[in-house]
Design a protein around this motif. Structure first.
Motif, PDB file in Angstrom:
ATOM      1  N   GLY A 143       0.786  -1.223   0.000  1.00  0.00           N
ATOM      2  CA  GLY A 143       0.000   0.000   0.000  1.00  0.00           C
ATOM      3  C   GLY A 143       0.819   1.275   0.000  1.00  0.00           C
ATOM      4  O   GLY A 143       0.280   2.362  -0.236  1.00  0.00           O
ATOM      5  N   GLU A 144       2.120   1.169   0.259  1.00  0.00           N
ATOM      6  CA  GLU A 144       2.970   2.358   0.257  1.00  0.00           C
ATOM      7  C   GLU A 144       3.062   2.996  -1.126  1.00  0.00           C
ATOM      8  O   GLU A 144       3.279   4.199  -1.253  1.00  0.00           O
ATOM      9  N   SER A 145       2.897   2.196  -2.168  1.00  0.00           N
ATOM     10  CA  SER A 145       3.017   2.726  -3.525  1.00  0.00           C
ATOM     11  C   SER A 145       1.785   2.452  -4.384  1.00  0.00           C
ATOM     12  O   SER A 145       1.777   2.767  -5.570  1.00  0.00           O
ATOM     13  N   ARG A 146       0.740   1.855  -3.774  1.00  0.00           N
ATOM     14  CA  ARG A 146      -0.436   1.447  -4.541  1.00  0.00           C
ATOM     15  C   ARG A 146      -1.710   1.828  -3.785  1.00  0.00           C
ATOM     16  O   ARG A 146      -1.747   1.763  -2.557  1.00  0.00           O
ATOM     17  N   PRO A 147      -2.781   2.204  -4.511  1.00  0.00           N
ATOM     18  CA  PRO A 147      -4.054   2.523  -3.856  1.00  0.00           C
ATOM     19  C   PRO A 147      -4.954   1.304  -3.696  1.00  0.00           C
ATOM     20  O   PRO A 147      -6.171   1.426  -3.578  1.00  0.00           O
ATOM     21  N   THR A 148      -4.361   0.112  -3.708  1.00  0.00           N
ATOM     22  CA  THR A 148      -5.136  -1.128  -3.805  1.00  0.00           C
ATOM     23  C   THR A 148      -5.648  -1.731  -2.495  1.00  0.00           C
ATOM     24  O   THR A 148      -6.659  -2.438  -2.522  1.00  0.00           O
ATOM     25  N   PRO A 149      -4.987  -1.543  -1.341  1.00  0.00           N
ATOM     26  CA  PRO A 149      -5.431  -2.299  -0.160  1.00  0.00           C
ATOM     27  C   PRO A 149      -6.902  -2.103   0.213  1.00  0.00           C
ATOM     28  O   PRO A 149      -7.592  -3.089   0.502  1.00  0.00           O
ATOM     29  N   ALA A 150      -7.406  -0.879   0.215  1.00  0.00           N
ATOM     30  CA  ALA A 150      -8.796  -0.659   0.645  1.00  0.00           C
ATOM     31  C   ALA A 150      -9.807  -1.369  -0.249  1.00  0.00           C
ATOM     32  O   ALA A 150     -10.644  -2.128   0.247  1.00  0.00           O
ATOM     33  N   PRO A 151      -9.786  -1.158  -1.587  1.00  0.00           N
ATOM     34  CA  PRO A 151     -10.794  -1.854  -2.411  1.00  0.00           C
ATOM     35  C   PRO A 151     -10.640  -3.363  -2.414  1.00  0.00           C
ATOM     36  O   PRO A 151     -11.641  -4.098  -2.433  1.00  0.00           O
ATOM     37  N   LEU A 152      -9.396  -3.873  -2.381  1.00  0.00           N
ATOM     38  CA  LEU A 152      -9.209  -5.322  -2.423  1.00  0.00           C
ATOM     39  C   LEU A 152      -9.574  -5.963  -1.083  1.00  0.00           C
ATOM     40  O   LEU A 152     -10.123  -7.068  -1.056  1.00  0.00           O
ATOM     41  N   LEU A 153      -9.291  -5.277   0.010  1.00  0.00           N
ATOM     42  CA  LEU A 153      -9.770  -5.766   1.307  1.00  0.00           C
ATOM     43  C   LEU A 153     -11.298  -5.755   1.353  1.00  0.00           C
ATOM     44  O   LEU A 153     -11.910  -6.634   1.956  1.00  0.00           O
ATOM     45  N   ALA A 154     -11.913  -4.762   0.707  1.00  0.00           N
ATOM     46  CA  ALA A 154     -13.382  -4.713   0.652  1.00  0.00           C
ATOM     47  C   ALA A 154     -13.934  -5.918  -0.101  1.00  0.00           C
ATOM     48  O   ALA A 154     -14.961  -6.496   0.289  1.00  0.00           O
ATOM     49  N   ILE A 155     -13.256  -6.317  -1.183  1.00  0.00           N
ATOM     50  CA  ILE A 155     -13.695  -7.507  -1.939  1.00  0.00           C
ATOM     51  C   ILE A 155     -13.636  -8.749  -1.058  1.00  0.00           C
ATOM     52  O   ILE A 155     -14.582  -9.550  -1.015  1.00  0.00           O
ATOM     53  N   VAL A 156     -12.533  -8.903  -0.332  1.00  0.00           N
ATOM     54  CA  VAL A 156     -12.373 -10.095   0.511  1.00  0.00           C
ATOM     55  C   VAL A 156     -13.377 -10.079   1.659  1.00  0.00           C
ATOM     56  O   VAL A 156     -14.034 -11.093   1.946  1.00  0.00           O
ATOM     57  N   ALA A 157     -13.516  -8.928   2.330  1.00  0.00           N
ATOM     58  CA  ALA A 157     -14.454  -8.831   3.457  1.00  0.00           C
ATOM     59  C   ALA A 157     -15.895  -9.034   2.992  1.00  0.00           C
ATOM     60  O   ALA A 157     -16.690  -9.700   3.659  1.00  0.00           O
ATOM     61  N   GLU A 251       6.840   0.285 -12.576  1.00  0.00           N
ATOM     62  CA  GLU A 251       5.818   0.914 -11.752  1.00  0.00           C
ATOM     63  C   GLU A 251       4.510   0.134 -11.852  1.00  0.00           C
ATOM     64  O   GLU A 251       4.142  -0.340 -12.932  1.00  0.00           O
ATOM     65  N   GLY A 252       3.817   0.039 -10.723  1.00  0.00           N
ATOM     66  CA  GLY A 252       2.539  -0.671 -10.736  1.00  0.00           C
ATOM     67  C   GLY A 252       1.409   0.250 -11.144  1.00  0.00           C
ATOM     68  O   GLY A 252       0.827   0.941 -10.315  1.00  0.00           O
ATOM     69  N   GLY A 253       1.100   0.305 -12.417  1.00  0.00           N
ATOM     70  CA  GLY A 253       0.036   1.163 -12.927  1.00  0.00           C
ATOM     71  C   GLY A 253      -1.301   0.465 -12.926  1.00  0.00           C
ATOM     72  O   GLY A 253      -1.525  -0.528 -12.215  1.00  0.00           O
ATOM     73  N   ALA A 254      -2.205   0.972 -13.770  1.00  0.00           N
ATOM     74  CA  ALA A 254      -3.574   0.458 -13.793  1.00  0.00           C
ATOM     75  C   ALA A 254      -3.618  -1.028 -14.147  1.00  0.00           C
ATOM     76  O   ALA A 254      -4.418  -1.787 -13.588  1.00  0.00           O
ATOM     77  N   GLY A 255      -2.746  -1.453 -15.073  1.00  0.00           N
ATOM     78  CA  GLY A 255      -2.731  -2.864 -15.450  1.00  0.00           C
ATOM     79  C   GLY A 255      -2.373  -3.768 -14.288  1.00  0.00           C
ATOM     80  O   GLY A 255      -2.974  -4.833 -14.095  1.00  0.00           O
ATOM     81  N   SER A 256      -1.408  -3.328 -13.492  1.00  0.00           N
ATOM     82  CA  SER A 256      -1.003  -4.097 -12.310  1.00  0.00           C
ATOM     83  C   SER A 256      -2.133  -4.147 -11.283  1.00  0.00           C
ATOM     84  O   SER A 256      -2.392  -5.191 -10.678  1.00  0.00           O
ATOM     85  N   TRP A 257      -2.825  -3.037 -11.103  1.00  0.00           N
ATOM     86  CA  TRP A 257      -3.921  -2.994 -10.123  1.00  0.00           C
ATOM     87  C   TRP A 257      -5.078  -3.884 -10.561  1.00  0.00           C
ATOM     88  O   TRP A 257      -5.692  -4.566  -9.738  1.00  0.00           O
ATOM     89  N   ILE A 258      -5.366  -3.870 -11.876  1.00  0.00           N
ATOM     90  CA  ILE A 258      -6.447  -4.723 -12.393  1.00  0.00           C
ATOM     91  C   ILE A 258      -6.083  -6.194 -12.224  1.00  0.00           C
ATOM     92  O   ILE A 258      -6.922  -7.023 -11.837  1.00  0.00           O
ATOM     93  N   THR A 259      -4.822  -6.525 -12.490  1.00  0.00           N
ATOM     94  CA  THR A 259      -4.366  -7.905 -12.295  1.00  0.00           C
ATOM     95  C   THR A 259      -4.553  -8.333 -10.844  1.00  0.00           C
ATOM     96  O   THR A 259      -5.041  -9.447 -10.565  1.00  0.00           O
ATOM     97  N   ALA A 260      -4.163  -7.456  -9.925  1.00  0.00           N
ATOM     98  CA  ALA A 260      -4.317  -7.768  -8.497  1.00  0.00           C
ATOM     99  C   ALA A 260      -5.788  -7.938  -8.136  1.00  0.00           C
ATOM    100  O   ALA A 260      -6.146  -8.830  -7.349  1.00  0.00           O
ATOM    101  N   ALA A 261      -6.648  -7.090  -8.704  1.00  0.00           N
ATOM    102  CA  ALA A 261      -8.084  -7.186  -8.416  1.00  0.00           C
ATOM    103  C   ALA A 261      -8.657  -8.507  -8.904  1.00  0.00           C
ATOM    104  O   ALA A 261      -9.444  -9.162  -8.212  1.00  0.00           O
ATOM    105  N   VAL A 262      -8.243  -8.937 -10.102  1.00  0.00           N
ATOM    106  CA  VAL A 262      -8.724 -10.205 -10.655  1.00  0.00           C
ATOM    107  C   VAL A 262      -8.236 -11.371  -9.800  1.00  0.00           C
ATOM    108  O   VAL A 262      -9.011 -12.286  -9.462  1.00  0.00           O
TER     109      VAL A 262
END
Length: 285
Positions: A143-157, A251-262
């Motif tokens: 999360g230090e370099s990505r905005p992903t923890p909150a939405p992905l934690l929301a998916i899991v929760a 850099e982890g851009g939109a493609g990286s974030w989408i991959t993580a979300a999937v």
């Protein structure tokens, strides 16, 4: 015609109230000097508001059951996570995360000490604390370099909440759903710009609450170890993707974030599918 009268209170208690309270706290506290604390307070506030909206008549201020501890753990999580993330050294942060996680899961395991026995209780609390610490540490780092923890934690929760509602415990399912709604509020608040970025303190609070809920479900509601393994795998998807990006020096851009979300969504959806299949086979769906 099926009775749907329970759906409106369920949506109100498990989605609308935690979302509205968390979003309101984010707006109210957005100018707080210690900005890293804001999303953690909002998260805990939304979770606690939903808990009391649903279970105020069942709650005991002097805890008698593991679920009675949930509001205290939410408050303790914010304070403990803040202290942990402000520790000057990485080793101190890791140790403090482990201690905080161990205290929280011990509160959950303690009521079952007589039935489990000391050895099993200690082993369960230790294993849960280590897993929570691992997820907290890895998600805080990504999360230090990505905005992903909150939405992905929301998916899991949210996925855990659905499975718990179908398979194990409506009360724990509602609580997990409330956590997902509060996480969704944190995500929405930062969509225009990072007005109160989801800090490591907030990540720790969210992971601690989710870990406590899943420990509670496993111990008291016969939550399947297979479901647990899938959900833990979903939590680790984003740190793995972030680690691959780091190794490849990109850099982890939109493609990286989408991959993580999937990669997060696939095990969550698999868990939901298995729960539905179990209900169908038992004649409950």
């Amino acid at each position: 015609m099926p009775d749907t009268s329970f759906i409106i209170p369920l949506i109100l208690q498990s989605a609308l109230i935690p979302f509205a309270v968390a979003l309101g706290l984010l707006f109210a506290l957005r100018r707080l000097p210690l900005l890293a604390l804001v999303p953690a307070i909002a998260l805990a506030g939304g979770f606690i508001a939903a808990y009391f909206a649903a279970f105020h008549t069942q709650w005991s201020a002097v805890p008698h059951t593991a679920t009675d501890w949930l509001p205290y753990i939410a408050l303790f999580g914010v304070i403990g996570a803040l202290a942990s993330e402000n520790a000057p050294q990485a080793a101190t942060r890791l140790l403090s995360r482990l201690v905080i996680s161990l205290v929280a899961v011990t509160l959950v395991v303690w009521p079952a000490l007589a039935s489990l026995g000391t050895t099993k209780a200690v082993a369960l609390a230790g294993a849960a604390a280590v897993l929570i610490t691992m997820a907290w540490t890895l998600l805080a780092a990504s999360g230090e370099s990505r905005p992903t923890p909150a939405p992905l934690l929301a998916i899991v929760a949210g996925g855990a909440g659905m499975v718990l509602m179908m398979d194990s415990s409506a009360a724990l399912g509602q609580s997990s759903g409330a956590l997902a709604a509060a996480l969704a509020a944190c995500t929405l608040f930062n969509l225009p710009r990072a007005r109160a970025a989801f800090s490591a303190t907030a990540t720790g609070t969210a992971v601690l609450l989710l870990g406590v809920l899943l420990t509670n479900a496993y111990l008291y509601a016969s939550f399947s170890p297979v479901y647990l393994a899938l959900l833990i795998g979903a939590l680790l998807a984003d740190p793995v993707v972030a680690g691959v990006d780091h190794l490849r020096r990109r850099e982890g851009g939109a493609g990286s974030w989408i991959t993580a979300a999937v990669l997060t969504a696939v095990p969550v959806l698999t868990t939901i599918g298995l729960a539905v299949k179990t209900m169908q086979e038992s004649g409950g769906y």
